[in-house]
Design an enzyme around this catalytic site. Structure first.
Site, PDB file in Angstrom:
ATOM      1  N   ARG A  67       0.528  -1.864   0.309  1.00 16.33           N
ATOM      2  CA  ARG A  67       0.097  -0.057   0.261  1.00 16.33           C
ATOM      3  C   ARG A  67       1.173   1.383   0.073  1.00 16.33           C
ATOM      4  O   ARG A  67       0.839   1.872   0.627  1.00 16.33           O
ATOM      5  CB  ARG A  67      -0.653   0.131   1.213  1.00 16.33           C
ATOM      6  CG  ARG A  67      -2.163  -1.230   1.283  1.00 16.33           C
ATOM      7  CD  ARG A  67      -2.974  -1.118   2.312  1.00 16.33           C
ATOM      8  NE  ARG A  67      -3.950   0.044   2.212  1.00 16.33           N
ATOM      9  CZ  ARG A  67      -4.109   1.017   2.916  1.00 16.33           C
ATOM     10  NH1 ARG A  67      -3.446   0.761   4.160  1.00 16.33           N
ATOM     11  NH2 ARG A  67      -4.822   1.974   2.908  1.00 16.33           N
ATOM     12  N   ASP A 306      -0.996 -13.064  -2.910  1.00 18.19           N
ATOM     13  CA  ASP A 306      -2.058 -12.392  -3.505  1.00 18.19           C
ATOM     14  C   ASP A 306      -2.299 -11.640  -2.631  1.00 18.19           C
ATOM     15  O   ASP A 306      -3.464 -11.025  -2.728  1.00 18.19           O
ATOM     16  CB  ASP A 306      -2.804 -13.125  -4.315  1.00 18.19           C
ATOM     17  CG  ASP A 306      -2.974 -11.899  -5.847  1.00 18.19           C
ATOM     18  OD1 ASP A 306      -2.248 -11.308  -6.305  1.00 18.19           O
ATOM     19  OD2 ASP A 306      -4.144 -12.131  -6.310  1.00 18.19           O
TER      20      ASP A 306
END
Length: 426
Positions: A67, A306
């Site tokens: 992020r 993932d």
């Protein structure tokens, strides 16, 4: 010897060498000094009693979104999630905000990673500028500042000439290219794997051709360029067969799959569970069986988490509008153990898919406990269980398809470079 640490009485599993035995692991100056018998003059500043626990190389995750750049300060929290999950190395894809297509962004990300003192971070550079698929990114320069490979996330560039140009450029400088096998023109407005379930739920489907047509394109261009290619996150049995044929032909290709696709199928969407809105989408039982066969015979080299933290607001939407992705760093290890149990696999084989195999793809000096290698180690209790819920997940993303489920396997210690960076409750 300085900074010496001993891990004693544990069951030591090293997939790279096939070791599975009760032994001591001796660490000095950030590297594995010896297995079994401490080296001459070894004096441990700390001793960890691993009786009843498993000692293994730290997990290497080939796809985990941190992020950042994007959400300021998010990387530190996601790194805590990685360490709690026994993950000592994470590959960060370039689909950040902004994308990793400039050297300054890569330097900033690596600096923040060092400050976070978490897992090792391996940034993937953008294959094309802004991931737009039109012009090449500064790949050679990005490699010089630390990008381990170059990736076009989402789907292949619509202009195959641009992709061929990128592959030839990468070949010139011996750069590794990672590609998602997705043909965007065949995805359309699809939100779920095409089949009986998507039809019953009224969800636009994504056919397997979106993956197989992309793979045909990739391998044709690979033949023309000779570039080393890694295929990211296969989702179909037909796709696995195409990779198997490419390897048999001798093409320099490796492949991975998401751990979610090892365990889940389209029926797990249930009544529009947005935690199962994934990219690639979940597919049929036959596709999952093909993936597991591919893992068993080595066609698929590695399994990744993932990991994609998504806010609650972005998941509390109708299925077709919800953001894709699931949190996976903290569930990667227990799901690996469950996969081994379900398929009767020896742990040394199952752990290889998340340790030595991904390290080999990265050409990294990790993923093993061989003396002289970096001491990235996980010590975990294979019998301890926990419930996946918002309170149990450290990641900012509480979006797990396994929410409410009981998973077995809990990390007690995570070491990076011989330093204990996570210590769990006993």
């Amino acid at each position: 010897m300085n900074s010496a640490l001993a891990i004693e009485n544990g069951r030591v599993i090293d997939p790279a060498t096939g070791l599975d035995a009760t032994a001591g692991v001796y660490i000095a100056d950030g590297r594995v000094a010896a297995i079994g018998v401490p080296p001459p003059g070894f004096a441990a500043q700390r001793v960890i009693d691993a009786r009843g626990l498993i000692v293994a190389p730290g997990l290497v995750d080939l796809c985990a979104r941190m992020r950042e750049p994007g959400a300021e300060g998010a990387l530190r929290g996601e790194m805590r999630a990685a360490l709690r999950g026994g993950v000592t190395g994470v590959v960060c894809p370039p689909d950040t905000e902004p994308p990793l297509d400039e050297p300054g962004l890569v330097r900033m990300l690596r600096q923040r990673s060092r400050e976070a003192a978490g897992a090792r971070l391996y940034p993937l550079g953008a294959l094309t500028a802004a991931l737009g698929g039109e012009t090449l990114a500064e790949m050679h320069t990005l490699a010089q500042v630390g990008c381990v490979a170059f990736c076009q996330t989402g789907a292949l560039p619509a202009n195959h000439g641009t992709l061929l140009q990128a592959l030839r450029y990468a070949r010139t400088f011996d750069l590794h290219v990672w590609l998602r096998p997705v043909d965007a023109s065949l995805v359309g407005d699809g939100v779920a794997g095409e089949g009986g379930l998507s039809a019953r739920l009224g969800l636009p489907g994504i056919g397997i051709a979106a993956e197989t047509v992309a793979l045909h394109t990739i391998f044709e261009l690979q033949r023309a360029s000779g570039t080393r290619i890694h295929i990211c996150r296969l989702s179909t049995a037909d796709g696995v067969e195409l990779v198997r044929a490419a390897k048999r032909e001798g093409l320099p290709v490796t492949a991975d799959v998401s751990m979610h696709h090892v365990h889940l199928v389209d029926q797990d969407i249930g009544y529009y569970d947005t935690n199962c809105r994934l990219d690639p989408p979940l597919r049929t039982h036959a596709d999952r069986a093909g993936i597991c066969r591919g893992l068993a015979d080595g066609t698929i080299d590695a399994v990744c988490s993932d990991h994609t933290p998504v806010s609650l607001e972005d998941k509390l939407l109708p299925f077709g509008e919800a953001r894709c992705g699931a949190s996976g760093l903290e569930t990667l290890l227990p799901l690996t153990l469950e996969w081994a149990r379900a398929h009767g696999l020896p742990l040394v084989q199952a752990l290889a898919a998340v340790t030595s195999a991904p390290a080999r793809i990265l050409a990294e000096d990790t993923g093993t406990l061989q003396p002289g290698r970096k001491a990235d180690v996980v010590v975990f209790d294979p019998q301890a269980w926990w419930i996946v819920d918002a309170e149990s997940l450290v990641s900012s993303g509480k979006n797990s398809p396994f929410a409410g489920q009981r998973l077995t396997g809990r990390v007690r210690y995570t070491l990076v470079g011989g330093e204990v960076r996570f210590e769990g409750v006993q």
